[in-house]
Design a protein around this motif. Structure first.
Motif, PDB file in Angstrom:
ATOM      1  N   GLN A  47      53.019   8.159  32.699  1.00  0.00           N
ATOM      2  CA  GLN A  47      52.995   7.892  34.147  1.00  0.00           C
ATOM      3  C   GLN A  47      53.073   9.187  34.954  1.00  0.00           C
ATOM      4  N   VAL A  48      53.932  10.110  34.508  1.00  0.00           N
ATOM      5  CA  VAL A  48      54.073  11.380  35.227  1.00  0.00           C
ATOM      6  C   VAL A  48      52.784  12.189  35.137  1.00  0.00           C
ATOM      7  N   LEU A  49      52.172  12.231  33.962  1.00  0.00           N
ATOM      8  CA  LEU A  49      50.930  12.986  33.791  1.00  0.00           C
ATOM      9  C   LEU A  49      49.768  12.349  34.540  1.00  0.00           C
ATOM     10  N   GLU A  50      49.907  11.067  34.867  1.00  0.00           N
ATOM     11  CA  GLU A  50      48.868  10.389  35.639  1.00  0.00           C
ATOM     12  C   GLU A  50      49.133  10.443  37.141  1.00  0.00           C
ATOM     13  N   GLY A  51      50.220  11.120  37.530  1.00  0.00           N
ATOM     14  CA  GLY A  51      50.453  11.338  38.948  1.00  0.00           C
ATOM     15  C   GLY A  51      51.672  10.677  39.533  1.00  0.00           C
ATOM     16  N   ALA A  52      52.395   9.871  38.769  1.00  0.00           N
ATOM     17  CA  ALA A  52      53.612   9.240  39.291  1.00  0.00           C
ATOM     18  C   ALA A  52      54.681  10.297  39.540  1.00  0.00           C
ATOM     19  N   THR A  53      55.525  10.042  40.511  1.00  0.00           N
ATOM     20  CA  THR A  53      56.589  10.985  40.854  1.00  0.00           C
ATOM     21  C   THR A  53      57.808  10.724  39.971  1.00  0.00           C
ATOM     22  N   PRO A  54      58.216  11.694  39.161  1.00  0.00           N
ATOM     23  CA  PRO A  54      59.393  11.486  38.317  1.00  0.00           C
ATOM     24  C   PRO A  54      60.673  11.551  39.132  1.00  0.00           C
ATOM     25  N   THR A  55      61.722  10.952  38.600  1.00  0.00           N
ATOM     26  CA  THR A  55      63.024  10.941  39.257  1.00  0.00           C
ATOM     27  C   THR A  55      64.072  11.490  38.292  1.00  0.00           C
ATOM     28  N   GLN A  56      65.294  11.590  38.772  1.00  0.00           N
ATOM     29  CA  GLN A  56      66.379  12.010  37.897  1.00  0.00           C
ATOM     30  C   GLN A  56      66.596  11.005  36.771  1.00  0.00           C
ATOM     31  N   THR A  57      66.287   9.719  37.031  1.00  0.00           N
ATOM     32  CA  THR A  57      66.388   8.709  35.977  1.00  0.00           C
ATOM     33  C   THR A  57      65.370   8.980  34.880  1.00  0.00           C
TER      34      THR A  57
END
Length: 414
Positions: A57-67
């Motif tokens: 998801q992150v590599l596809e553009g989603a914003t990562p969180t501390q979780t």
């Protein structure tokens, strides 16, 4: 697994590597069955398949969180999932990429950044030994949370290094933590190889293998460690008169890292060829055991004590290097009584480099589980092949925990 990389990762080495790994995953979930953190927490996102989804998801553009970061931090990088995966997903490489990307986007609080800096600089520094000695002297006054990380000073032993020259020679990495924490392991290794007619050489300028920095997301620092070691070893590797036969590792955590130098430096024009050769020459000590048996058997003391041994195979050996069964079979051939826990031997003990410091609760739960599984073996001593596992297990039990090479060394005639 179908992927659509975000523009910032398209055409980049990390993006291409991650995409190739992701495309091998078929969502089967076999990995969750052997994941230590999933077994403890029961959360899909604390298992390999869930973490793969988060990284995707992150590599596809989603914003990562501390979780997101927390779920990746909880991974031991034991690579048990790689041993289980029927599709050959290189999860270890993927999670390191995911951690670097997530850390760059999320950041860390100042306290966490300081803790990680102290670990990667302190454990690999010449100051580690005097700091450890101070901690051991003050151990009774150290807070309980830190006492596990300051092992009691070992009893005085003969750390004598053999002086006989031999025609056969090998290189050995002393390591950054091992000489200060358990120095007899290196000396015992040299003595056993000496008994088999092999001389152990050490390059003074070689230091940390790079694993500590790499696992703490200091990718650049880990590569610099690798380059320094290659430079230190190269005169003896190339050896115009008599090159060494191999680079022997008695800590499986270092061995798996050095065996990976060829891949890590494949794109470095100055080091790619040298790194590939160094990796090809690197052997865990147990890989040399079968060839040493004929020379060692006649030198075993006939009336030596025969303690019952429980063997804990390190994850970096059985999953990282894919080496299984060698220590047990050869030690039995040499007359030792040695057993493994039938249902738990594939699981991590919770040490995992700096994991026991950064994730102490999970680490202790895994250690207790491992020791409970070894208890029915009623062993006089627990043996392993990695400094981290040995120290971590010892801090949870009164049963002696040693490197198997020390036990073999004790059984030889002087």
């Amino acid at each position: 697994m179908q992927t659509h990389l975000a523009p910032e990762f398209q055409g980049t080495p990390e993006g291409e590597t991650a995409e190739a790994i992701l495309r091998r995953c078929v969502h089967c979930g076999f990995c969750t069955a052997t994941c230590p953190t999933y077994q403890l927490l029961g959360d899909e996102l604390d298992g390999p398949r869930g973490r793969i989804y988060l990284i995707k998801q992150v590599l596809e553009g989603a914003t990562p969180t501390q979780t997101t970061q927390q779920h990746l931090d909880r991974c031991l990088t034991c690579r048990n999932c790689e041993s289980t995966c029927p599709s050959g997903v290189q999860y270890g490489q993927l999670v390191e990429i995911g951690r670097r990307v997530v850390d760059a986007k999320v950041g860390r609080p100042r306290g966490e950044r300081l803790q990680r800096w102290l670990l990667k600089e302190g454990m690999t520094s010449a100051l580690f030994q005097p700091a450890l000695r101070l901690g051991q002297a003050l151990r009774p006054f150290v807070p309980a949370a830190l006492k596990d990380k300051v092992p009691a000073r070992p009893q005085p032993q003969a750390f004598q290094w053999p002086q006989r020259p031999h025609a056969r020679k090998v290189l050995m990495l002393m390591g950054c933590v091992q000489p200060a924490m358990l120095p007899n392991i290196n000396a015992a290794t040299a003595r056993v190889l000496d008994a088999a007619g092999i001389q152990t050489l050490v390059a003074d300028d070689a230091g940390c293998c790079g694993a500590i920095r790499a696992h703490l997301n200091d990718h650049h620092g880990g590569l610099e460690d690798a380059r320094r070691n290659i430079d230190a070893w190269w005169p003896m590797v190339e050896g115009h008169n008599q090159p060494v036969e191999a680079i022997v590792m008695n800590a499986s955590g270092c061995g798996v890292q050095v065996k990976d130098y060829g891949r890590l430096l494949a794109h470095d024009p100055d080091y790619a060829e040298k790194a590939a050769r160094v990796s090809a020459m690197t052997r865990d000590l147990c890989e040399w055991l079968p060839a040493l048996v004929p020379a060692l058997k006649p030198q075993l003391r006939p009336n030596r004590p025969t303690p019952r041994l429980a063997y804990h195979p390190p994850c970096t050996l059985q999953h990282g290097q894919q080496i299984r069964g060698g220590v047990e079979s050869v030690m039995r051939e040499l007359g030792f009584e040695i057993a493994v826990s039938p249902g738990e031997s594939h699981l991590c003990c919770g040490s995992a480099g700096t994991y026991s410091v950064l994730q102490p609760l999970l680490s202790k739960q895994l250690r207790e589980r491992k020791l409970d599984a070894l208890a029915p073996l009623q062993a006089d001593a627990i043996v392993s092949g990695n400094i981290g596992c040995i120290q971590h297990l010892q801090s949870g039990t009164s049963t002696p925990v040693r490197h198997w090479i020390e036990v073999l060394d004790d059984a030889l005639t002087a």
